[in-house]
Design a protein around this motif. Structure first.
Motif, PDB file in Angstrom:
ATOM      1  N   SER A   1     -31.384  35.848   1.490  1.00  0.00           N
ATOM      2  CA  SER A   1     -32.267  34.703   1.703  1.00  0.00           C
ATOM      3  C   SER A   1     -31.935  33.987   3.009  1.00  0.00           C
ATOM      4  CB  SER A   1     -32.218  33.744   0.512  1.00  0.00           C
ATOM      5  OG  SER A   1     -30.899  33.381   0.203  1.00  0.00           O
TER       6      SER A   1
ATOM      7  N   ILE B   1     -33.873  35.662   5.833  1.00  0.00           N
ATOM      8  CA  ILE B   1     -35.283  35.250   5.852  1.00  0.00           C
ATOM      9  C   ILE B   1     -35.401  33.800   6.310  1.00  0.00           C
ATOM     10  CG2 ILE B   1     -37.358  34.916   4.453  1.00  0.00           C
ATOM     11  CD1 ILE B   1     -36.314  37.290   2.720  1.00  0.00           C
TER      12      ILE B   1
ATOM     13  N   LEU C   1     -42.984  33.052   4.362  1.00  0.00           N
ATOM     14  CA  LEU C   1     -41.538  33.191   4.529  1.00  0.00           C
ATOM     15  C   LEU C   1     -40.768  32.420   3.455  1.00  0.00           C
ATOM     16  CD1 LEU C   1     -41.359  33.039   8.407  1.00  0.00           C
ATOM     17  CD2 LEU C   1     -40.712  34.982   6.981  1.00  0.00           C
TER      18      LEU C   1
ATOM     19  N   ALA D   1     -40.879  34.549   0.359  1.00  0.00           N
ATOM     20  CA  ALA D   1     -39.955  35.677   0.543  1.00  0.00           C
ATOM     21  C   ALA D   1     -38.505  35.227   0.397  1.00  0.00           C
ATOM     22  CB  ALA D   1     -40.180  36.320   1.910  1.00  0.00           C
TER      23      ALA D   1
ATOM     24  N   ARG E   1     -37.732  34.734  -3.298  1.00  0.00           N
ATOM     25  CA  ARG E   1     -37.597  36.036  -3.969  1.00  0.00           C
ATOM     26  C   ARG E   1     -36.259  36.685  -3.618  1.00  0.00           C
ATOM     27  NH1 ARG E   1     -43.767  38.250  -3.227  1.00  0.00           N
ATOM     28  NH2 ARG E   1     -44.640  37.003  -4.915  1.00  0.00           N
ATOM     29  N   ALA E   2     -35.853  36.563  -2.370  1.00  0.00           N
ATOM     30  CA  ALA E   2     -34.554  37.116  -1.963  1.00  0.00           C
ATOM     31  C   ALA E   2     -33.416  36.389  -2.673  1.00  0.00           C
ATOM     32  CB  ALA E   2     -34.396  37.024  -0.446  1.00  0.00           C
TER      33      ALA E   2
END
Length: 152
Positions: free
Chosen positions: A91, A94, A136, A139, A142-143
């Protein structure tokens, strides 16, 4: 069957499976909800808006800055955990990309607005700022969930 405090391979595997299942359940709870990410993206668009107008003291900048700080402070209460996406490698990567994206828009925004002097281009810049930061942000969450579920 236990011998001298050691677990049998079957019992050890069962406990590992239970821990993985618990990690997966916790990982979904640690992610910020979509409305939080939308609010965060609106704040980022507010920054881009303010910097693009080349007026750092504008009301939009102040509102976006205060809202971003409040969102950061409220994240533990909103998610019910102390999980922080900036701690995990996936994370964090990202998040660094998101930071670079926002910095690029803040730098390019005033240039585009001054060169083109177009309301359409300015609107497109804000849509890109909002949409890109939302994508982003999703994402990144989710990471974070994947990192927690896998025990990184």
């Amino acid at each position: 069957m236990e011998r001298d405090g050691a677990l049998s391979p079957v019992n050890a595997q069962e406990q590992l499976d239970a821990l993985r299942a618990d990690g997966a359940a916790v990982s979904t709870r640690t992610s910020a909800p979509l409305w939080y990410l939308v609010a965060q993206s609106l704040c980022i668009a507010g920054f881009v808006f303010s910097f693009s107008l080349d007026n750092w003291q504008s009301l939009g900048f102040v509102i976006a800055a205060v809202a971003m700080v409040l969102l950061g402070m409220l994240r533990p209460a909103i998610t019910g955990t102390r999980a922080e996406p900036w701690v995990y490698r996936r994370s964090l990567t990202i998040g660094a990309a998101q930071l670079g994206f926002v910095v690029a828009l803040v730098v390019l925004g005033p240039l585009l607005v001054s060169l083109a002097d177009s309301a359409v281009l300015f609107g497109a810049l804000l849509v890109v700022a909002f949409g890109g930061s939302l994508a982003l942000g999703i994402a990144m969450e989710r990471a974070l969930a994947r990192s927690i579920a896998e025990g990184e």
